[in-house]
Design an enzyme around this catalytic site. Structure first.
Site, mmCIF file in Angstrom:
data_model
loop_
_atom_site.group_PDB
_atom_site.id
_atom_site.type_symbol
_atom_site.label_atom_id
_atom_site.label_comp_id
_atom_site.label_asym_id
_atom_site.label_seq_id
_atom_site.Cartn_x
_atom_site.Cartn_y
_atom_site.Cartn_z
ATOM 1 N N GLY A 185 3.009 -8.999 -5.864
ATOM 2 C CA GLY A 185 2.472 -9.470 -4.952
ATOM 3 C C GLY A 185 1.451 -8.643 -4.111
ATOM 4 O O GLY A 185 -0.310 -7.972 -4.597
ATOM 5 N N ASP A 186 1.598 -8.270 -2.717
ATOM 6 C CA ASP A 186 0.859 -7.785 -1.897
ATOM 7 C C ASP A 186 2.037 -7.156 -0.977
ATOM 8 O O ASP A 186 2.091 -7.692 0.124
ATOM 9 C CB ASP A 186 -0.134 -9.011 -0.818
ATOM 10 C CG ASP A 186 -0.058 -8.462 0.324
ATOM 11 O OD1 ASP A 186 -1.156 -7.455 0.008
ATOM 12 O OD2 ASP A 186 -0.749 -9.598 1.138
ATOM 13 N N LEU A 187 2.444 -6.495 -0.932
ATOM 14 C CA LEU A 187 3.374 -5.819 -0.787
ATOM 15 C C LEU A 187 2.945 -4.793 0.436
ATOM 16 O O LEU A 187 3.068 -3.556 -0.043
ATOM 17 C CB LEU A 187 4.404 -4.686 -1.853
ATOM 18 C CG LEU A 187 5.962 -5.174 -1.786
ATOM 19 C CD1 LEU A 187 6.821 -4.795 -3.259
ATOM 20 C CD2 LEU A 187 6.395 -6.017 -1.109
#
Length: 138
Positions: free
Chosen positions: A20-22
């Site tokens: 979700g927030d790489l």
């Protein structure tokens, strides 16, 4: 290290987990190579350069606050995996200029290690196109 990043993301996606927030800010190396000439942990016949060549990064992902395992249809979709990869690509472009070769290596590892990588990478191409349209037209 880039290959290890791609392998780690592939393992996560194979387990149907979306980060979700790489971003590179959400990655850590657990075993950084020794920068001190006094602490190389090598034998007398091994040089520091040889030790660094043998070093293999142990990466971990952090900050799973936006992570998920269940998509709209009860499972993680190729779209969600592609968006994970797209966010990572944009992260590299914005914070690490000139890192195109690193991103290519990450995707090469992802392709070799991820089940269904062809479908995910095909979807990534579509996500990129949508992202470019958004940049052009707001």
């Amino acid at each position: 290290v880039a290959y290890e990043i791609g392998s780690l993301i592939a393992s996560m996606h194979n387990a149907n987990v979306i980060h979700g927030d790489l971003t590179t800010s959400n990655m850590m190396i657990r075993n950084p190579p020794s920068s001190s000439s006094d602490d190389t942990n090598t034998t007398n016949t091994t040089t520091k350069e040889e030790a660094e060549e043998d070093w293999k990064a142990q990466l971990v992902l952090i900050d799973f606050g936006l992570a998920g395992t269940i998509g709209a249809k009860g499972g993680v979709s190729h779209e969600e995996k592609a968006v994970d990869l797209y966010v990572l690509e944009r992260s590299f472009v914005s914070t690490h200029p000139g890192s195109d070769d690193l991103v290519s290596e990450i995707l090469r590892a992802y392709k070799s290690k991820c089940q269904k990588s062809d479908s995910v990478l095909q979807r990534l191409s579509q996500v990129r196109l949508r992202g470019r349209k958004r940049e052009c037209f707001g």
